[in-house]
Design a protein around this motif. Structure first.
Motif, short mmCIF file in Angstrom:
data_model
loop_
_atom_site.label_atom_id
_atom_site.label_comp_id
_atom_site.label_asym_id
_atom_site.label_seq_id
_atom_site.Cartn_x
_atom_site.Cartn_y
_atom_site.Cartn_z
N UNK A 81 1.23 -0.65 -12.86
CA UNK A 81 0.19 0.44 -13.51
C UNK A 81 0.57 1.53 -13.77
N UNK A 82 -0.19 2.04 -12.42
CA UNK A 82 0.30 4.05 -12.58
C UNK A 82 1.33 4.69 -11.57
N UNK A 83 1.61 3.93 -10.70
CA UNK A 83 3.21 3.98 -10.17
C UNK A 83 2.92 4.55 -8.63
N UNK A 84 1.92 5.08 -8.78
CA UNK A 84 1.01 5.12 -7.18
C UNK A 84 2.06 4.23 -6.05
N UNK A 85 2.16 4.95 -4.54
CA UNK A 85 2.76 4.42 -3.60
C UNK A 85 1.67 3.72 -3.10
N UNK A 86 1.63 2.40 -3.21
CA UNK A 86 0.41 2.18 -2.17
C UNK A 86 1.85 1.43 -0.49
N UNK A 87 1.07 2.10 0.27
CA UNK A 87 1.39 1.50 1.66
C UNK A 87 0.94 -0.16 2.45
N UNK A 88 1.79 -0.79 3.18
CA UNK A 88 0.75 -1.79 3.33
C UNK A 88 0.55 -1.79 4.75
N UNK A 89 0.40 -0.86 5.35
CA UNK A 89 -0.34 -0.65 7.42
C UNK A 89 0.01 -1.27 7.96
N UNK A 90 0.97 -2.08 7.76
CA UNK A 90 1.21 -3.48 9.50
C UNK A 90 1.00 -4.59 8.93
N UNK A 91 0.09 -4.60 8.06
CA UNK A 91 -0.44 -6.31 7.83
C UNK A 91 0.08 -7.12 6.54
N UNK A 92 1.26 -6.56 5.58
CA UNK A 92 1.57 -6.86 4.62
C UNK A 92 0.73 -7.08 3.86
N UNK A 93 0.51 -8.13 2.86
CA UNK A 93 -0.21 -8.38 1.45
C UNK A 93 -1.57 -8.95 1.72
N UNK A 94 -1.61 -9.18 2.72
CA UNK A 94 -2.30 -9.81 3.77
C UNK A 94 -3.86 -9.08 3.68
#
Length: 384
Positions: A55-68
């Motif tokens: 939607x906004x193209x903002x970068x999202x970092x998963x930070x070692x836990x993945x999508x969970x």
């Protein structure tokens, strides 16, 4: 409702959110399955990976836990659940309203055709197929029919209660039959074993009696046969003396001895003894064996079929074997004679050993005594 539905729709699949709903740090919400597809398309397969919000193209970092590690939007899921509930109710109301609209004329059906027994609209009565039919207000018919339906429902409830009670009684009967058949089988086994034990004891007793009877009669007959050899021996001795005596003194001495033996034989009983008393009666032993057993009552036209259809009967009780029942009586004479004839024919076929003693009288008429003993024949042969 339509605007709320758009808010509660996933921007990826454009359908209502499918829980769980995940919210990104940029506050955009996505279905978990849709978000997994986004990660695959952006080649983000590592738990420390990153991807851009569609939607906004903002970068999202998963930070070692993945999508969970992404949080669930519980509020959206709760609103979504209530929205679906209200949507279903709205749809049901729409269907209810549509069901009250005449498909032909698009008018509300407020009448009931009594002739065809179906709801109709006013146009159907005025200009349609129901113009000549009897009609009534749907509200009046509804109250009457609902009252009758309630009465029928009460009657059906009582019938179902009675049917359920009857079903339970039938199940009780089935259980009783199940227990009863087990008890009856035990009784048949116990009583039948006792009866068979009695029969075997009687068979053993009669076999012992038969053996003793046979031994006694044979011993007496053998003794009689030995006595019948005396005249022949004496005859040969006298003939030898007559032909071979050396002198008169020797002859006279021997003649005195032989004369006394001849006189003793002449003064004694007849050499031939009646042997009819030494006969073993198969009929008597047969009567003694089945005393108290009434066979006639158990010889029927369908007994073979009944025995043949039973898988639990041992081989000895198959249709080729007779059925017995204790009743305290003795079979009648014709039946006994039939059985005796059967045994006699069986003995002739098997060519069992027969002892015969013959004697000829003055008219050369032979007299014969047959002694035939067959152990266990009553238990092995079929009496039909």
């Amino acid at each position: 409702m339509e605007a709320l539905g758009q808010v509660l729709s996933c921007p990826v699949c454009l359908e209502l959110f499918t829980p769980p709903v995940l919210v990104l740090p940029c506050t955009h919400n996505f279905c978990k399955k849709c978000l997994e597809k986004i990660l695959i398309r952006q080649n983000c397969s590592h738990v420390n990976g990153q991807f851009s919000c569609p939607m906004c193209r903002k970068i999202i970092h998963l930070r070692g836990r993945g999508i969970i590690g992404l949080p669930r939007n519980i509020l959206v899921e709760s609103i979504l659940e209530k929205f679906k509930y209200e949507l279903e109710n709205l749809h049901a109301k729409e269907q209810n309203q549509l069901s009250q609209i005449c498909e032909e004329h698009g008018e509300s059906m407020n009448l009931v055709c009594l002739t065809d027994d179906k709801p109709i609209c006013a146009i159907c009565k005025l200009f349609g197929d129901h113009e000549t039919h009897n009609v009534a207000k749907i509200s009046e018919v509804y109250v009457e029919r609902k009252k009758r339906f309630t009465q029928d429902l009460d009657w059906m409830f009582r019938q179902s209660e009675h049917a359920e009670q009857a079903r339970k009684e039938i199940e009780t009967k089935i259980n009783e039959l199940t227990y009863t058949i087990a008890d009856v089988r035990v009784m048949i086994e116990a009583v039948g074993a006792s009866l068979l034990k009695g029969i075997r004891w009687r068979m053993a007793e009669l076999k012992a009696k038969l053996g003793k009877d046979y031994s006694t009669k044979v011993e007496k007959l053998q003794l009689a046969a030995s006595e019948l050899q005396v005249p022949r021996h004496l005859y040969h001795q006298m003939k030898t003396l007559l032909e071979q005596h050396s002198n008169s003194v020797h002859f006279l001495q021997e003649d005195k001895l032989f004369r006394s033996k001849v006189e003793k034989l002449m003064d004694g009983n007849s050499l031939h003894q009646e042997t009819k008393d030494y006969h073993i009666s198969v009929g008597q032993y047969f009567k003694d064996l089945i005393k108290g057993i009434h066979i006639n009552n158990y010889i029927s036209s369908n007994s073979d079929e009944i025995l043949a259809s039973s898988n639990e009967l041992p081989e000895v009780f198959r249709p080729e074997c007779p059925a017995f029942s204790f009743s305290g009586g003795i079979p009648n004479e014709p039946f006994c004679q039939k059985v005796l004839d059967f045994f006699q024919k069986s003995n002739e076929i098997k060519q069992d050993p027969i002892q015969k003693v013959s004697h000829s009288d003055g008219n050369n008429t032979p007299s014969r005594m047959d002694i035939s003993v067959e152990a266990d024949s009553a238990s092995r042969q079929a009496i039909v």
